[in-house]
Design an enzyme around this catalytic site. Structure first.
Site, mmCIF file in Angstrom:
data_model
loop_
_atom_site.group_PDB
_atom_site.id
_atom_site.type_symbol
_atom_site.label_atom_id
_atom_site.label_comp_id
_atom_site.label_asym_id
_atom_site.label_seq_id
_atom_site.Cartn_x
_atom_site.Cartn_y
_atom_site.Cartn_z
ATOM 1 N N GLU A 1 -11.313 5.715 5.392
ATOM 2 C CA GLU A 1 -10.694 6.451 6.501
ATOM 3 C C GLU A 1 -11.665 6.559 7.673
ATOM 4 O O GLU A 1 -11.263 6.440 8.835
ATOM 5 C CB GLU A 1 -10.230 7.842 6.047
ATOM 6 N N TRP B 1 -4.981 0.397 10.239
ATOM 7 C CA TRP B 1 -5.172 0.540 8.804
ATOM 8 C C TRP B 1 -5.041 -0.812 8.120
ATOM 9 O O TRP B 1 -5.690 -1.079 7.117
ATOM 10 C CB TRP B 1 -4.190 1.562 8.241
ATOM 11 N N TYR C 1 0.837 -1.202 0.000
ATOM 12 C CA TYR C 1 0.000 0.000 0.000
ATOM 13 C C TYR C 1 0.872 1.252 0.000
ATOM 14 O O TYR C 1 0.648 2.192 -0.782
ATOM 15 C CB TYR C 1 -0.942 -0.024 1.205
#
Length: 195
Positions: free
Chosen positions: A50, A58, A28
């Site tokens: 988010e 995350w 990522y």
């Protein structure tokens, strides 16, 4: 308080510390984080993810991202804006996503607000209108902010437009993710790749 500088991995490449371990985070970081995205669906996806990430790692969101894309119709704002209570129940029963009622409701509200925002140029141009002037490269993680004047302003402006779960910290994370700010550390091989 001292922070951590960019970390050189076993492949000899310097990265932000959060991307130095798990291969999902590394991929990522190396291919997406801090890179500009294009189009309404891409911006709605990042904003939604988010918001779902708030309070979680995350990595959890990245692992579940394919499920989120399926559950939220590829982040097609028109499709998600049409979701009703049956869709909410379906989402709340889906183990592939984060099952948080407030966040699910916010995702649907945000799709509706995205559709409404088209009359004023759309979500992408709205978000990018809050782009700050570039700052010097952060040297260590201690130099990384969690909010900015622009993320506070973006959060307030989105809330006025009917968006939910878009606080200043979440909007700062969005700004980092899509390249409005370049928070790759000094020495990181991705520094300077922002939109």
């Amino acid at each position: 308080m001292s922070g951590v500088p960019a970390v050189v991995g076993e492949d000899g490449v310097a990265r932000c510390p959060w991307a130095s371990g798990d291969p999902v985070n590394r991929a990522y970081h190396d291919t997406e984080w801090g890179m500009r995205v294009s189009g309404e669906a891409a911006h709605l996806e990042r904003l939604t993810l988010e918001a779902f990430q708030s309070g979680l790692s995350w990595l959890t969101i990245l692992t579940k991202r394919p499920h989120f894309r399926r559950a939220f119709a590829g982040f097609d704002a028109d499709a998600v804006a049409a979701y009703d209570e049956a869709d909410v129940e379906r989402l709340m029963a889906d183990p592939g996503i984060v099952r948080n009622r407030r966040k699910v409701d916010a995702a649907i509200a945000n799709a509706r607000a995205t559709v409404a925002l088209r009359d004023d140029g759309g979500l992408e141009s709205f978000i990018w209108s809050f782009r700050p002037d570039p700052l010097p490269a952060p040297r260590t993680t201690a130099d990384l902010p969690t909010t900015s004047a622009e993320s506070v302003a973006l959060a307030m402006a989105l809330k006025k437009r009917g968006f939910a779960h878009v606080g200043p910290t979440t909007m700062y994370a969005l700004m980092e993710a899509i390249g409005l700010v370049d928070d790759h550390l000094e020495g990181c091989h991705r520094r300077g790749c922002a939109g």
